[in-house]
Design a protein around this motif. Structure first.
Motif, PDB file in Angstrom:
ATOM      1  N   ARG A  67      38.153  36.548  39.985  1.00  0.00           N
ATOM      2  CA  ARG A  67      38.919  37.766  40.332  1.00  0.00           C
ATOM      3  C   ARG A  67      39.714  37.542  41.612  1.00  0.00           C
ATOM      4  N   ARG A  68      39.076  36.948  42.603  1.00  0.00           N
ATOM      5  CA  ARG A  68      39.747  36.668  43.876  1.00  0.00           C
ATOM      6  C   ARG A  68      40.918  35.701  43.663  1.00  0.00           C
ATOM      7  N   THR A  69      40.720  34.740  42.791  1.00  0.00           N
ATOM      8  CA  THR A  69      41.774  33.775  42.476  1.00  0.00           C
ATOM      9  C   THR A  69      42.975  34.469  41.851  1.00  0.00           C
ATOM     10  N   ALA A  70      42.730  35.452  41.004  1.00  0.00           N
ATOM     11  CA  ALA A  70      43.828  36.209  40.386  1.00  0.00           C
ATOM     12  C   ALA A  70      44.666  36.910  41.455  1.00  0.00           C
ATOM     13  N   LEU A  71      44.023  37.465  42.457  1.00  0.00           N
ATOM     14  CA  LEU A  71      44.757  38.143  43.532  1.00  0.00           C
ATOM     15  C   LEU A  71      45.636  37.157  44.294  1.00  0.00           C
ATOM     16  N   ASN A  72      45.131  35.938  44.493  1.00  0.00           N
ATOM     17  CA  ASN A  72      45.934  34.914  45.153  1.00  0.00           C
ATOM     18  C   ASN A  72      47.148  34.535  44.319  1.00  0.00           C
TER      19      ASN A  72
END
Length: 158
Positions: A67-72
């Protein structure tokens, strides 16, 4: 609803876009195709979720890393394009999971990425083809790394 409006409605905070640490562009545009280089689980505070799924991390922690990677990835897209509304659709996502040999839930981990992207771009434009792979290591010990290919709206529609 526009992609930018969905992002705002979801109350998602995008981090500062990543800078390349090598000889590549985080986002590269060729015609109507957008290539998003591999992004990792770096938080707004600069910390990264690192570790090996099935050893150091559980599936749920990997899901949060994705999920955090998607935000990046979204932050890099917005930075390069000026607006997420330039995106017509997701074509292909490839997710890499730093996994122990016995860990076989890479697809469930990468769902964390795919669900954020679907929520921002909508169920039609935000879901494309996808591969998810468990691999032996990732840069900086990241738990996940994800890359994408997207299609831009036609020039006449922009």
């Amino acid at each position: 609803m526009s992609h930018e409006a969905r992002l705002k409605a979801l109350n998602l905070e995008l981090p500062t876009p990543v800078k390349s640490i090598g000889m590549y562009h985080p986002v590269f545009v060729s015609g109507n195709t957008v290539y998003v280089s591999g992004h990792g689980p770096i938080g707004v505070d600069g910390s990264a979720i690192c570790g090996k799924l099935g050893e150091d991390l559980q599936k749920e922690q990997g899901y949060e890393a994705a999920r955090r990677t998607a935000l990046n990835a979204l932050a890099s897209l917005r930075h390069r394009l000026g607006s997420l509304d330039q995106i017509r659709c997701v074509v292909k996502t490839t997710g890499f999971v730093n996994a122990a040999p016995h860990f076989n839930d890479a697809p469930a981990v990468i769902n964390g990425f795919s669900e954020v992207i679907r929520d921002v771009f909508g169920p039609d434009a935000g879901v494309g083809a996808r591969s998810s792979l468990g691999i032996a290591s990732l840069p900086a010990g990241w738990a996940v790394e994800v890359e994408m290919i997207l299609e831009l709206e036609d020039q006449a529609e922009r």
